[in-house]
Write an enzyme that holds these catalytic residues in place. Structure first.
Site, short mmCIF file in Angstrom:
data_model
loop_
_atom_site.label_atom_id
_atom_site.label_comp_id
_atom_site.label_asym_id
_atom_site.label_seq_id
_atom_site.Cartn_x
_atom_site.Cartn_y
_atom_site.Cartn_z
N LYS A 143 0.34 -1.35 -0.08
CA LYS A 143 -0.16 0.19 0.50
C LYS A 143 0.68 1.12 0.11
O LYS A 143 0.39 2.21 -0.45
CB LYS A 143 -0.78 0.32 1.49
CG LYS A 143 -1.80 -1.33 1.04
CD LYS A 143 -3.17 -1.03 2.48
CE LYS A 143 -3.73 -1.97 1.97
NZ LYS A 143 -3.97 -3.35 2.07
C1 LIG Z 1 -4.37 -4.47 1.16
C2 LIG Z 1 -4.05 -5.86 1.96
C3 LIG Z 1 -4.23 -6.94 0.78
C4 LIG Z 1 -5.07 -6.83 -0.43
O1 LIG Z 1 -5.60 -5.85 -1.21
P1 LIG Z 1 -6.75 -5.52 -1.57
O2 LIG Z 1 -6.22 -4.63 -3.28
O3 LIG Z 1 -7.83 -5.27 -0.71
O4 LIG Z 1 -7.37 -6.54 -1.85
C5 LIG Z 1 -2.75 -7.98 0.36
N1 LIG Z 1 -2.19 -7.98 1.28
C6 LIG Z 1 -1.67 -7.11 2.34
C7 LIG Z 1 -0.67 -7.25 3.07
C8 LIG Z 1 -2.47 -5.56 1.96
O5 LIG Z 1 -2.04 -4.55 2.85
#
Ligand SMILES: *Cc1c(COP(=O)(O)O)cnc(C)c1O
Length: 429
Positions: free
Chosen positions: A107
């Protein structure tokens, strides 16, 4: 580029307005009015381009003209100042490591990009923007880090007391400056409910500009399409069909991959790898979308019972089930399956994955039972962020990377709240 609301009851608007609002006035998600494929020559010569060149070319149609090209180039450069290595697991499976950013979560890219866009818009705005975000763990750290020091933007993070890991709590609560952490006496759903209530509270929204920083915001969602291009760049010479297995929660990441595919990136197929939260898996079988309250798992960033971006995925496939089914497979795994996957990756391939990556690996394996391709699973967080689970499975200690070590010694600063009224009073003070 203009954006329309998927609820189709709000006016179309600019990139800037869509970013500042987060959600359209009719509560719909924003979606680009058009997606124009890149020239074939872009993909033919992709291995000669730097990551920033690739990202800039891929994203610019979605941004212009509100952010001038030279500014956008700088934003992209600053967003992507770390590596995105593809690591081969075996002949048919690789992993794309998305955890080399400052908070070691994928993210980071979306948060850094969005922060810089908002920062640019705020140079001319007189009104401060408040980014309000509820986190179950990883989002908060990435958003806090991405927005640190951005002028005209205040970030307020709500997290459930005692429900995030020590590392995650330190990442949220030790930055200071324009970042405030609110420690909520409750669970993640309480945090999210408070945030939703704030967005609905017209007394509050008439006094301040609130926006969201989760993947419903286009500036956090769209830059994720870069990952898929960077992978193609690294694997193109293999000359094999490319399939992605994406550990999915809110389905923002996988949906961004599908945008990359629309831009002409040769991706054969997508796999949505899920934990026990199987709303989409069930939909792909029954054609009935039946959201459920989330259940807790060891891959907790994917504990989502009603994935907000699924509606964008349907739109990308013209809301046609058969078109979607041809492009997307989905599987659901238990925590025991996930632990077994982590152990297999460690024992057989000497690779330490985190639980989310473990789920992605399982998706890759299941797909390959019936298909031929090279499958890349996304490794979305560094294994140290889920230390207890991973060390317990592989029976080894993992060293803390320097980014994590650095925050562990800092002092936590958080304001305890226990109700929406307390949140509102804090925001209005
Ligand atoms: C947010 C997150 C996900 C999921 O991603 P999405 O875009 O919400 O499907 C998967 N793995 C980790 C470690 C995350 O922080």
């Amino acid at each position: 580029m203009n954006y329309y609301s998927l609820n189709r009851k709000a006016p179309n608007t600019t990139f800037e307005d869509a970013v500042v609002r987060g959600l359209a006035p009719d509560k719909g998600l924003y979606f680009p009015e058009s997606i124009t494929p890149l020239e074939p020559s872009f993909f033919e010569t992709i291995e000669d381009k730097s990551n920033t060149e690739i990202a800039f070319e891929a994203i610019k149609q979605f941004i212009g003209p509100e952010i001038p090209e030279d500014v956008l180039k700088t934003i992209v450069e600053e967003t992507l100042n770390f590596d995105f290595p593809v690591v081969e697991i075996n002949e048919n499976i690789s992993t794309l490591e998305l955890f080399h950013g400052p908070t070691m979560a994928f993210k980071d890219v979306g948060a850094r990009f969005m922060a810089r866009c908002l920062g640019y818009f705020n140079k001319t705005n007189t009104k401060d923007v408040t980014v309000l975000v509820a986190t179950s763990g990883d989002t908060g750290g990435a958003v806090a880090n991405g927005f640190l020091g951005v002028k005209g933007v205040n970030v307020v993070i709500l997290y459930p007391s005692g429900k995030v890991s020590d590392i995650q709590e330190k990442q949220l609560t030790t930055l200071g400056q324009n970042i405030t952490a609110l420690e909520v006496d409750g669970v993640f759903d309480d945090c999210q409910d408070m945030v939703k209530q704030a967005f609905m509270d017209t007394e509050l929204t008439s006094k301040m500009q609130l926006t969201s920083a989760n993947s419903i915001n286009i500036a956090r969602w769209l830059p994720q399409l870069f990952y898929f291009m960077f992978t193609y760049k690294q694997l193109k010479s293999k000359n094999k069909d490319l399939v992605f297995s994406v550990p999915s929660g809110n389905f923002g990441n996988i949906c961004a991959g599908m945008v990359a595919q629309k831009l002409g990136l040769p991706i054969k197929h997508f796999i949505a790898a899920n934990n026990a939260n199987a709303t989409v898996v069930n939909y792909m079988i029954s054609q009935t979308y039946n959201p459920k309250p989330s259940v807790q798992t060891i891959s907790n960033a994917m504990d989502v019972g009603n994935p907000s971006n699924f509606i964008r995925i349907q739109e990308l496939h013209n809301n046609d089930f058969d078109t979607l089914k041809a492009n997307l497979s989905s599987y659901s795994y238990t925590d025991d399956d996930t632990r077994a996957a982590l152990l297999e990756l460690y024992n057989d391939f000497n690779y330490v994955a985190d639980p989310h990556g473990g789920v992605g690996y399982l998706g890759a394996k299941d797909y390959l039972k019936e298909n031929e391709a090279h499958v890349v699973f996304l490794e979305t967080a560094h294994p140290t962020k889920f230390l207890d689970v991973v060390e317990d499975v592989i029976r080894e200690n993992i060293d803390l990377p320097p980014q994590i070590e650095a925050v562990m010694h800092k002092e936590k600063v958080a304001i305890a709240i226990n109700s929406y009224d307390a949140l509102k009073a804090f925001l209005l003070q």
